[in-house]
Design an enzyme around this catalytic site. Structure first.
Site, PDB file in Angstrom:
ATOM      1  N   GLY A  88      54.653  38.419  60.836  1.00 23.74           N
ATOM      2  CA  GLY A  88      53.672  37.913  59.881  1.00 23.74           C
ATOM      3  C   GLY A  88      52.272  37.899  60.450  1.00 23.74           C
ATOM      4  O   GLY A  88      52.032  38.161  61.630  1.00 23.74           O
ATOM      5  N   ARG A  91      47.033  36.089  62.967  1.00 24.04           N
ATOM      6  CA  ARG A  91      45.596  35.869  63.188  1.00 24.04           C
ATOM      7  C   ARG A  91      44.766  36.546  62.112  1.00 24.04           C
ATOM      8  O   ARG A  91      43.605  36.891  62.335  1.00 24.04           O
ATOM      9  CB  ARG A  91      45.175  36.367  64.575  1.00 24.04           C
ATOM     10  CG  ARG A  91      45.470  37.831  64.831  1.00 24.04           C
ATOM     11  CD  ARG A  91      45.064  38.238  66.225  1.00 24.04           C
ATOM     12  NE  ARG A  91      45.337  39.640  66.462  1.00 24.04           N
ATOM     13  CZ  ARG A  91      44.499  40.475  67.050  1.00 24.04           C
ATOM     14  NH1 ARG A  91      43.316  40.060  67.430  1.00 24.04           N
ATOM     15  NH2 ARG A  91      44.834  41.728  67.261  1.00 24.04           N
ATOM     16  N   LYS A 111      40.259  39.302  60.083  1.00 19.41           N
ATOM     17  CA  LYS A 111      41.114  39.424  61.265  1.00 19.41           C
ATOM     18  C   LYS A 111      40.491  38.636  62.403  1.00 19.41           C
ATOM     19  O   LYS A 111      39.346  38.893  62.788  1.00 19.41           O
ATOM     20  CB  LYS A 111      41.250  40.904  61.634  1.00 19.41           C
ATOM     21  CG  LYS A 111      42.323  41.194  62.667  1.00 19.41           C
ATOM     22  CD  LYS A 111      42.534  42.698  62.793  1.00 19.41           C
ATOM     23  CE  LYS A 111      43.618  43.007  63.808  1.00 19.41           C
ATOM     24  NZ  LYS A 111      43.812  44.480  63.952  1.00 19.41           N
ATOM     25  N   ASP A 123      46.599  31.981  69.418  1.00 17.29           N
ATOM     26  CA  ASP A 123      45.511  31.105  68.992  1.00 17.29           C
ATOM     27  C   ASP A 123      44.919  31.529  67.656  1.00 17.29           C
ATOM     28  O   ASP A 123      44.043  30.858  67.114  1.00 17.29           O
ATOM     29  CB  ASP A 123      44.411  31.042  70.058  1.00 17.29           C
ATOM     30  CG  ASP A 123      43.789  32.397  70.372  1.00 17.29           C
ATOM     31  OD1 ASP A 123      44.046  33.369  69.641  1.00 17.29           O
ATOM     32  OD2 ASP A 123      43.052  32.480  71.379  1.00 17.29           O
ATOM     33  N   ASP A 246      56.024  47.138  61.986  1.00 13.69           N
ATOM     34  CA  ASP A 246      55.059  46.234  61.353  1.00 13.69           C
ATOM     35  C   ASP A 246      53.649  46.797  61.390  1.00 13.69           C
ATOM     36  O   ASP A 246      52.727  46.195  60.816  1.00 13.69           O
ATOM     37  CB  ASP A 246      55.103  44.851  62.010  1.00 13.69           C
ATOM     38  CG  ASP A 246      54.875  44.907  63.508  1.00 13.69           C
ATOM     39  OD1 ASP A 246      55.740  45.473  64.193  1.00 13.69           O
ATOM     40  OD2 ASP A 246      53.858  44.399  63.995  1.00 13.69           O
TER      41      ASP A 246
END
Length: 479
Positions: A88, A91, A111, A123, A246
């Site tokens: 998924g 960030r 992004k 993070d 992905d």
């Protein structure tokens, strides 16, 4: 100044399990690095409004416009062959979709916009280097005529992120036909969620392949799109670097410019990615990996292809077995013009491969060798090589069987062989300068790459391969 973005968010109208509703995390002090005015206008957006305080706040994630539907998309994926059932957007935040001036739907995504429920230990932020790299390379790919996501804007955040050291943070605004991946289908297939697969298939067909009459037609369309895309990569010496499922867009666009690179000296086994220790995604393996990824998509679609599993497998297998021939035809469609050919002969592939083999043996510069053929010059690495002289004689004999005049063949080659590409050492120069707050090299490189097939004087230095000590041997994932 009013910032008016006419969002129409079709993905947000899918069921909740397709995504997590998530707003971007605000940053301390956003500042604009670059705005892509031409792309903004193509999207029907006002560049001056995007440059306003409110516009920059939106591009940084500090302001969510009216009618946006910010979300993080769910997907799974094979990463270097190992399956991860939940990845998924860790960030990235999809702000929403707009209908561009050409009538096509486009995603607008931030992004580096902060943590999401899919961030795991990350993070959710991006540092400046990968943002500049993706901006440069994606816009270069667009100028080369290769399907790709685009860069609308880059901003700094006024905050640091921590990788191996403290680095300035940044946010990239990315534009895409969609951000739906092979891994999006895998996310629901591994959960045996047939209804979600049906909804996703219907959404992708309506959005990207309206001529498709069902899942099997969709599979065939994605196979064709990916075969053509990878063939175009091969024609400019591009290595994606991380062809996980992905990172494969079902829309047939190049997506996720992490440890990517354009080759200087040619060799089919070239790898730049620091995380590709075994060469899984080497230059010459990209078509094979695309086929492997497409097989994963096919397995997801089996319940929708036919209720009888054996029949479904047979039909999907037949579709997948067409990939090598589709790719070979697409590859020849790319490489024939690179050596000035408009007609087809059975020996063309052998002629092209003979040249590539010589280039590999001597690490001849990929871009400059092919451009040299157009300009009537010989790459230094091939000067005086008897095998090249023999090849050149065979090539000239083949050109004589073309219906075009010699000057037409030369013009064709110049339109098929770029004079400049985003060379790795130039990208690194732009990043290193950017880290000091100097974005001049970044902007100059962007400007040069907008006309890759031209020969203006300012381009000359950008055509040179790296000097000793300038070589960039590895590229890195932004995370």
């Amino acid at each position: 100044m009013t910032l008016d973005i006419p969002f129409d968010n079709s993905y947000a109208r899918l069921p909740d399990r397709f995504y997590a509703r998530q707003s971007p995390a605000p940053v301390r002090a956003p500042a604009l690095i670059q705005l892509n005015d031409r792309l903004a206008e193509e999207l029907g957006l006002d560049p001056s409004a995007l440059r306003s305080g409110t516009g920059i706040a939106m591009l940084a994630g500090n302001h969510v416009p009216e009618h946006a539907a910010p979300l993080a998309q769910a997907y799974a994926g094979h990463q270097f062959g190992g399956f991860v059932p939940q990845l998924g957007d860790g960030r990235a935040i999809l702000l929403g979709e707009i209908i561009a001036q050409d009538g096509q739907r486009r995603d607008i995504q931030l992004k580096g916009a902060g943590r999401t429920p899919f961030s795991r230990m990350g993070d959710g932020r991006a540092w400046l280097g990968p943002v500049l790299r993706e901006y440069i390379v994606s816009e270069a790919m667009h100028a080369l005529g290769i399907p790709t996501t685009r860069a609308l804007a880059a901003v700094t955040t006024g905050e640091d992120v921590y990788r191996q050291s403290r680095l300035p943070g940044a946010v990239l605004t990315r534009v895409a036909a969609s951000h739906i991946r092979v891994g999006t289908f895998q996310y629901f297939a591994v959960r045996n969620d047939t209804k979600a697969l049906e909804d996703l298939t219907a959404h992708v067909i309506a959005r990207h392949y309206p001529e498709a009459q069902g899942a099997l037609d969709l599979l065939r369309a994605v196979i064709t799109a990916q075969a053509r895309l990878v063939a175009q990569w091969m024609g400019v010496g591009f290595i994606h670097g991380v062809m996980n499922t992905d990172n494969m867009s079902v829309a047939g666009e190049t997506i996720d410019y992490g440890p990517c690179a354009f080759m200087d000296g040619y060799h089919p086994d070239t790898v730049f990615s620091s995380i590709d220790a075994h060469g899984r995604y080497a230059f010459a393996r990209q078509a094979d990996i695309a086929a492997w990824n497409l097989a994963q998509l096919a397995s997801c679609l089996l319940p929708l292809i036919d209720e009888d599993q054996d029949r479904a497998i047979g039909r999907a297998t037949e579709a997948l077995h067409a990939f090598p021939e589709i790719f070979k035809a697409a590859w020849l469609d790319v490489f024939r013009p690179k050596i000035g050919l408009t007609t087809r002969e059975d020996g063309d592939a052998e002629l092209i491969h003979r040249l590539l083999d010589m280039m590999a043996a001597r690490r001849a510069d990929f871009t400059n060798t092919f451009r040299g053929l157009a300009d009537g010059t010989v790459q230094d690495a091939l000067t005086g090589v008897a095998a090249f002289d023999d090849w050149s004689a065979a090539w000239q004999a083949r050109l004589q069987r073309e219906p075009n005049a010699p000057e037409d063949s030369s013009a064709l080659m110049r339109s098929a062989n770029p004079a400049v590409i985003p060379r790795n050492h130039r990208i690194e120069e732009a990043i290193e300068a950017g880290l000091t707050g100097d974005f001049g090299p970044f902007r100059r490189l962007l400007d040069i790459l907008q006309t890759p097939f031209d020969d203006p004087a300012p381009q000359l230095a950008y055509r040179d391969p790296p000097a000793p000590g300038q070589e960039v041997m590895q590229t890195f994932c932004g995370t």
